[in-house]
Scaffold this motif. Structure first.
Motif, PDB file in Angstrom:
ATOM      1  N   VAL A 384     -70.708 167.915  33.507  1.00  0.00           N
ATOM      2  CA  VAL A 384     -70.386 168.683  32.301  1.00  0.00           C
ATOM      3  C   VAL A 384     -71.656 168.918  31.473  1.00  0.00           C
ATOM      4  O   VAL A 384     -71.877 170.013  30.961  1.00  0.00           O
ATOM      5  CB  VAL A 384     -69.284 167.976  31.478  1.00  0.00           C
ATOM      6  CG1 VAL A 384     -69.099 168.651  30.123  1.00  0.00           C
ATOM      7  CG2 VAL A 384     -67.974 167.948  32.254  1.00  0.00           C
ATOM      8  N   ALA A 385     -72.508 167.884  31.405  1.00  0.00           N
ATOM      9  CA  ALA A 385     -73.734 168.004  30.604  1.00  0.00           C
ATOM     10  C   ALA A 385     -74.702 169.042  31.180  1.00  0.00           C
ATOM     11  O   ALA A 385     -75.577 169.536  30.475  1.00  0.00           O
ATOM     12  CB  ALA A 385     -74.432 166.641  30.508  1.00  0.00           C
ATOM     13  N   SER A 386     -74.542 169.376  32.456  1.00  0.00           N
ATOM     14  CA  SER A 386     -75.452 170.346  33.078  1.00  0.00           C
ATOM     15  C   SER A 386     -75.132 171.783  32.669  1.00  0.00           C
ATOM     16  O   SER A 386     -75.884 172.702  32.975  1.00  0.00           O
ATOM     17  CB  SER A 386     -75.391 170.233  34.602  1.00  0.00           C
ATOM     18  OG  SER A 386     -74.219 170.858  35.105  1.00  0.00           O
ATOM     19  N   ARG A 387     -73.997 171.970  32.011  1.00  0.00           N
ATOM     20  CA  ARG A 387     -73.581 173.323  31.620  1.00  0.00           C
ATOM     21  C   ARG A 387     -73.709 173.498  30.111  1.00  0.00           C
ATOM     22  O   ARG A 387     -73.515 172.545  29.363  1.00  0.00           O
ATOM     23  CB  ARG A 387     -72.123 173.580  32.035  1.00  0.00           C
ATOM     24  CG  ARG A 387     -71.877 173.462  33.527  1.00  0.00           C
ATOM     25  CD  ARG A 387     -72.741 174.409  34.343  1.00  0.00           C
ATOM     26  NE  ARG A 387     -72.550 175.795  33.956  1.00  0.00           N
ATOM     27  CZ  ARG A 387     -73.493 176.736  34.042  1.00  0.00           C
ATOM     28  NH1 ARG A 387     -74.691 176.448  34.492  1.00  0.00           N
ATOM     29  NH2 ARG A 387     -73.242 177.968  33.664  1.00  0.00           N
ATOM     30  N   PRO A 388     -74.005 174.723  29.683  1.00  0.00           N
ATOM     31  CA  PRO A 388     -74.051 174.953  28.237  1.00  0.00           C
ATOM     32  C   PRO A 388     -72.672 174.722  27.614  1.00  0.00           C
ATOM     33  O   PRO A 388     -71.658 174.837  28.305  1.00  0.00           O
ATOM     34  CB  PRO A 388     -74.437 176.428  28.116  1.00  0.00           C
ATOM     35  CG  PRO A 388     -74.690 176.942  29.478  1.00  0.00           C
ATOM     36  CD  PRO A 388     -74.251 175.931  30.467  1.00  0.00           C
ATOM     37  N   LYS A 389     -72.662 174.415  26.338  1.00  0.00           N
ATOM     38  CA  LYS A 389     -71.388 174.235  25.626  1.00  0.00           C
ATOM     39  C   LYS A 389     -70.613 175.542  25.627  1.00  0.00           C
ATOM     40  O   LYS A 389     -71.208 176.613  25.720  1.00  0.00           O
ATOM     41  CB  LYS A 389     -71.664 173.832  24.171  1.00  0.00           C
ATOM     42  CG  LYS A 389     -72.287 172.461  24.019  1.00  0.00           C
ATOM     43  CD  LYS A 389     -71.263 171.455  23.494  1.00  0.00           C
ATOM     44  CE  LYS A 389     -71.873 170.064  23.338  1.00  0.00           C
ATOM     45  NZ  LYS A 389     -72.230 169.430  24.628  1.00  0.00           N
ATOM     46  N   LEU A 522     -74.116 176.558  41.162  1.00  0.00           N
ATOM     47  CA  LEU A 522     -75.094 176.372  40.093  1.00  0.00           C
ATOM     48  C   LEU A 522     -76.077 175.283  40.524  1.00  0.00           C
ATOM     49  O   LEU A 522     -76.411 175.207  41.683  1.00  0.00           O
ATOM     50  CB  LEU A 522     -74.347 176.067  38.795  1.00  0.00           C
ATOM     51  CG  LEU A 522     -73.296 177.156  38.448  1.00  0.00           C
ATOM     52  CD1 LEU A 522     -72.315 176.675  37.403  1.00  0.00           C
ATOM     53  CD2 LEU A 522     -73.977 178.430  37.993  1.00  0.00           C
ATOM     54  N   LYS A 523     -76.466 174.428  39.578  1.00  0.00           N
ATOM     55  CA  LYS A 523     -77.428 173.365  39.892  1.00  0.00           C
ATOM     56  C   LYS A 523     -76.936 172.440  41.011  1.00  0.00           C
ATOM     57  O   LYS A 523     -75.736 172.222  41.141  1.00  0.00           O
ATOM     58  CB  LYS A 523     -77.595 172.516  38.634  1.00  0.00           C
ATOM     59  CG  LYS A 523     -79.010 172.346  38.200  1.00  0.00           C
ATOM     60  CD  LYS A 523     -79.085 171.496  36.943  1.00  0.00           C
ATOM     61  CE  LYS A 523     -80.177 172.021  36.045  1.00  0.00           C
ATOM     62  NZ  LYS A 523     -80.310 171.277  34.814  1.00  0.00           N
ATOM     63  N   LEU A 524     -77.863 171.868  41.748  1.00  0.00           N
ATOM     64  CA  LEU A 524     -77.482 170.829  42.700  1.00  0.00           C
ATOM     65  C   LEU A 524     -76.982 169.613  41.926  1.00  0.00           C
ATOM     66  O   LEU A 524     -77.512 169.288  40.863  1.00  0.00           O
ATOM     67  CB  LEU A 524     -78.671 170.412  43.557  1.00  0.00           C
ATOM     68  CG  LEU A 524     -79.084 171.378  44.662  1.00  0.00           C
ATOM     69  CD1 LEU A 524     -80.393 170.917  45.289  1.00  0.00           C
ATOM     70  CD2 LEU A 524     -77.990 171.478  45.717  1.00  0.00           C
ATOM     71  N   LEU A 525     -75.990 168.937  42.509  1.00  0.00           N
ATOM     72  CA  LEU A 525     -75.418 167.772  41.850  1.00  0.00           C
ATOM     73  C   LEU A 525     -76.491 166.727  41.533  1.00  0.00           C
ATOM     74  O   LEU A 525     -76.530 166.166  40.431  1.00  0.00           O
ATOM     75  CB  LEU A 525     -74.335 167.181  42.766  1.00  0.00           C
ATOM     76  CG  LEU A 525     -73.477 166.085  42.188  1.00  0.00           C
ATOM     77  CD1 LEU A 525     -72.705 166.583  40.976  1.00  0.00           C
ATOM     78  CD2 LEU A 525     -72.502 165.575  43.256  1.00  0.00           C
ATOM     79  N   GLU A 526     -77.372 166.460  42.506  1.00  0.00           N
ATOM     80  CA  GLU A 526     -78.385 165.424  42.273  1.00  0.00           C
ATOM     81  C   GLU A 526     -79.373 165.835  41.174  1.00  0.00           C
ATOM     82  O   GLU A 526     -79.875 164.992  40.449  1.00  0.00           O
ATOM     83  CB  GLU A 526     -79.104 165.020  43.561  1.00  0.00           C
ATOM     84  CG  GLU A 526     -79.940 166.085  44.213  1.00  0.00           C
ATOM     85  CD  GLU A 526     -79.221 166.771  45.370  1.00  0.00           C
ATOM     86  OE1 GLU A 526     -77.970 166.847  45.336  1.00  0.00           O
ATOM     87  OE2 GLU A 526     -79.916 167.238  46.293  1.00  0.00           O
ATOM     88  N   GLU A 527     -79.619 167.137  41.060  1.00  0.00           N
ATOM     89  CA  GLU A 527     -80.509 167.584  39.982  1.00  0.00           C
ATOM     90  C   GLU A 527     -79.858 167.343  38.623  1.00  0.00           C
ATOM     91  O   GLU A 527     -80.500 166.893  37.680  1.00  0.00           O
ATOM     92  CB  GLU A 527     -80.806 169.080  40.108  1.00  0.00           C
ATOM     93  CG  GLU A 527     -81.758 169.420  41.222  1.00  0.00           C
ATOM     94  CD  GLU A 527     -81.919 170.936  41.392  1.00  0.00           C
ATOM     95  OE1 GLU A 527     -82.845 171.326  42.094  1.00  0.00           O
ATOM     96  OE2 GLU A 527     -81.107 171.711  40.833  1.00  0.00           O
ATOM     97  N   ALA A 528     -78.556 167.659  38.557  1.00  0.00           N
ATOM     98  CA  ALA A 528     -77.827 167.440  37.308  1.00  0.00           C
ATOM     99  C   ALA A 528     -77.846 165.953  36.958  1.00  0.00           C
ATOM    100  O   ALA A 528     -78.004 165.573  35.794  1.00  0.00           O
ATOM    101  CB  ALA A 528     -76.391 167.935  37.443  1.00  0.00           C
ATOM    102  N   LEU A 529     -77.705 165.113  37.991  1.00  0.00           N
ATOM    103  CA  LEU A 529     -77.683 163.670  37.754  1.00  0.00           C
ATOM    104  C   LEU A 529     -79.052 163.174  37.275  1.00  0.00           C
ATOM    105  O   LEU A 529     -79.134 162.397  36.313  1.00  0.00           O
ATOM    106  CB  LEU A 529     -77.258 162.940  39.033  1.00  0.00           C
ATOM    107  CG  LEU A 529     -77.164 161.420  38.915  1.00  0.00           C
ATOM    108  CD1 LEU A 529     -76.177 161.005  37.837  1.00  0.00           C
ATOM    109  CD2 LEU A 529     -76.773 160.794  40.252  1.00  0.00           C
TER     110      LEU A 529
END
Ligand SMILES: *[C@@H]1O[C@H](CO)[C@@H](O)[C@H](O)[C@H]1NC(C)=O
Ligand SMILES: *[C@@H]1O[C@H](CO)[C@@H](O)[C@H](O)[C@H]1NC(C)=O
Ligand SMILES: *[C@@H]1O[C@H](CO)[C@@H](O)[C@H](O)[C@H]1NC(C)=O
Ligand SMILES: *[C@@H]1O[C@H](CO)[C@@H](O)[C@H](O)[C@H]1NC(C)=O
Ligand SMILES: *[C@@H]1O[C@H](CO)[C@@H](O)[C@H](O)[C@H]1NC(C)=O
Ligand SMILES: *[C@@H]1O[C@H](CO)[C@@H](O)[C@H](O)[C@H]1NC(C)=O
Length: 571
Positions: A384-389, A522-529
């Motif tokens: 969720v934090a990887s996406r804009p509000k 969108l972003k890769l999961l590991e990148e978001a993490l």
């Protein structure tokens, strides 16, 4: 699709009986799908003159898998468990088989960029070297080719030694403008290859919209066909696409003049595998009622697409023969290319040891398939934090099966991140109706889909915006007790923004039925993490009761008698 498949299989059996010569030609490779086009029925007695055989090798969505990989798509240190793919295997197949298929093309349907450390570390440089070495004949551009912007893509394209085709890319970038052509004509084969790229690229990658735009797919391709047909005598026209399997079928249906579409983008598995999503090739009908053959080769280069076709004088396909080639450890790694890949890979050891943050708590994975778990909470929050509000209520949904290993206290390394989330999944953002959310969650806690009746194969983990209460002892189909999103009871009429991963959106673990047909990765999961770890380090989180068991109040007394623990799912 099923009726078509059955129909074709029947036709194949019938033809096999009727045409022993055709059938025997295929016996050498019994595993291959082999069918004879419907048109062959009326044409099979015509003279050989005018017929033309051509072989196509094709690959798509390799996503920087230059090296062989394990079943999860990352590094394959344990060879005895079975490594697959790798461009050195592709090279072996091409070297061994192309000489006996002199009229052949090796086509690339895009998305070479993004997915492994080979891209993270070297960008397009090693990919370009590899593709040039392999002798790619033409490539179209995938959305991920723009992940580092137009300028960078230009640098990459300038390094390639083969034609780049896409009929719907219009760019003011100097290199893109002069490198990307709508189509390429292979004079030797009197054949044209038209490229096309998903127009979604503008929104799902890093395109400078003032520099590059994408025109509508069907008209762009039809215009190119019309141009080719009005200015040359070429009748053999192939579309090399990066628009996804469903859109490939639509492209086939809405155009006139194409007979073969070689696609990518949707990571669709075609062929004889039990989990294949369609036939290889899938046969569609165009505007004139002619057959169009649609092929694609899954993703990562685990399979090399391969099809032989016999063209008639009008450029229509009379007959075909082929199947995706499974690049298992039975195919040897071509040593020259593999030696290069190994050299490029050496510095990653260091990269994997890189510290991305600190954790004061054990981010536990071991209980994720049964209940809320800390790494499940953490990854869903990271998603969720990887996406804009956004205005619309939002929550994250992750499958427990996608969370693979515990992250310990102390320094968190890149290696740990990639071991816990090895799949190279991408984040996706979807708009869903509350009713669908409810039914999906009911399916998960009941372990059976409420729409298709098949098992749901993983438990769920959710972000902090969501709270679920369910009764594991209630009958399947009525276990969900309550769901809240952003603190309010789920409104079954309202729309929500759901952040999840591509694997689930495509129907993985049978969470979502029907699967979502169109979505952007969108972003890769590991990148978001990694970003989230960076932002929250030192990590100090605790379970906060997002997923709880409880009972429907009015049924409490009766249910308490039949208390039985929930079955633990397989991981
Ligand atoms: C095309 O290939 C088929 C099957 O291998 C073969 O029977 C046929 O003679 C070939 N036709 C031409 C024109 O080369
Ligand atoms: C090849 O892969 C299979 C699994 O697909 C594995 O069982 C076998 O050990 C592997 N062979 C070698 C030599 O690594
Ligand atoms: C292009 O090739 C040059 C020279 O080999 C190399 O330095 C550069 O990194 C390459 N760039 C891309 C994006 O492939
Ligand atoms: C190249 O630029 C010209 C002028 O802006 C434009 O008309 C043309 O469509 C561009 N071609 C490509 C492939 O971007
Ligand atoms: C197309 O074929 C015709 C008849 O063979 C020939 O006269 C003409 O020059 C060809 N056109 C092109 C563009 O090659
Ligand atoms: C391809 O090979 C892998 C590894 O041996 C195997 O698991 C898979 O089932 C094979 N695919 C097909 C379509 O036979």
């Amino acid at each position: 699709m099923a009726p078509l498949k059955i129909q074709l299989r029947r036709l194949a059996l019938w033809l096999a009986a009727l045409l022993p010569a055709v059938a025997s030609a295929t016996r050498t490779q019994p595993s291959e799908d082999h069918l004879v086009s419907r048109r062959a029925l009326s044409k099979r007695f015509i003279d050989e003159a005018g017929h033309y055989n051509m072989s196509f090798y094709h690959i798509n969505d390799v996503h920087a898998h230059l090296d062989e990989f394990s079943s999860s798509g990352t590094d394959c240190p344990q060879k005895e468990k079975g490594c697959r793919g790798g461009y050195a295997r592709v090279r072996t197949v091409l070297q061994e088989t192309r000489p006996s298929h002199p009229d052949s093309l090796f086509l690339n349907a895009g998305d070479e960029f993004q997915g492994t450390m080979f891209f993270t570390k070297y960008g397009g440089e090693k990919i370009a070297e590899t593709l040039n070495l392999l002798g790619v004949d033409a490539m179209t551009l995938g959305n991920h080719e723009w992940d580092r912007g137009d300028e960078y893509l230009g640098e990459f394209l300038a390094n390639l030694t083969f034609p780049i085709v896409s009929a719907n890319v219009i760019s003011k970038n100097e290199i893109l403008n002069k490198t990307v052509k709508p189509f390429h004509i292979f004079d030797k084969y009197e054949l044209a290859v038209i490229g096309v790229t998903t127009p979604d690229t503008a929104d799902i990658s890093s395109v400078d919209k003032d520099v590059t735009s994408f025109t509508e797919v069907v008209s762009s391709v039809q215009n190119a066909i019309d141009f080719i047909r009005s200015t040359t005598n070429i009748t053999r026209i192939v579309a090399l696409t990066h628009i996804g399997y469903q859109d490939d079928i639509l492209l086939a249906q809405k155009t006139s003049g194409l007979h073969l579409i070689i696609g990518g983008h949707s990571h669709t598995k075609l062929g004889s595998a039990p989990d294949a999503e369609g036939s290889y090739p899938t046969i569609a009908q165009n505007k004139d009622g002619d057959e169009v053959f649609v092929v694609t080769a899954w993703r990562w280069g685990e399979y090399l697409g391969y099809i032989d076709v016999t063209y008639d004088a009008d450029g229509k396909i009379l007959e075909y023969h082929g199947a995706p080639i499974n690049l298992t450890n039975q195919t040897k790694l071509e040593p020259e290319l593999q030696a290069q890949v190994d050299t490029w890979k050496a510095p990653f050891a260091e990269e994997l040891a890189k510290v991305v943050g600190q954790s004061n708590v054990v981010l536990d994975q071991t209980t994720c398939q049964k209940q809320e778990c800390l790494l499940g909470d953490f990854i869903a929050d990271a998603m969720v934090a990887s996406r804009p509000k956004a205005e619309i209520p939002t929550f994250g949904i992750m499958n427990a099966g996608g969370v693979r290993a515990t992250i310990d206290t102390g320094e968190v390394t890149m290696g740990e991140v990639l071991t816990a989330f090895p799949f190279g999944n991408s984040i996706v953002e979807l708009t869903v109706n509350g009713d669908r959310v409810w039914k999906t969650l009911e399916g998960i806690v009941s372990q059976v889909s409420q729409t298709n009746g098949r098992p749901v194969t993983s438990f769920v983990q959710v972000s902090r915006e969501m709270a679920i209460t369910y009764d594991p002892t209630a009958p399947q189909g009525s276990r969900l007790v309550s769901v809240t999103a952003e603190g309010k009871p789920l409104d079954r009429e309202a729309n929500y923004r759901m952040i999840t991963i591509d694997f689930l959106a495509k129907g993985g673990d049978n969470f979502f039925d029907p699967a979502f047909p169109n979505f952007a990765t969108l972003k890769l999961l590991e990148e978001a993490l990694v970003d989230y770890i960076g932002a929250t380090s030192p990590i100090d989180v605790a379970l906060d009761g997002r997923i709880k068991t409880g009972t429907h109040r009015k049924c409490k007394r009766r249910r308490s008698k039949t208390l039985a623990p929930q079955q633990v799912r397989q991981v």
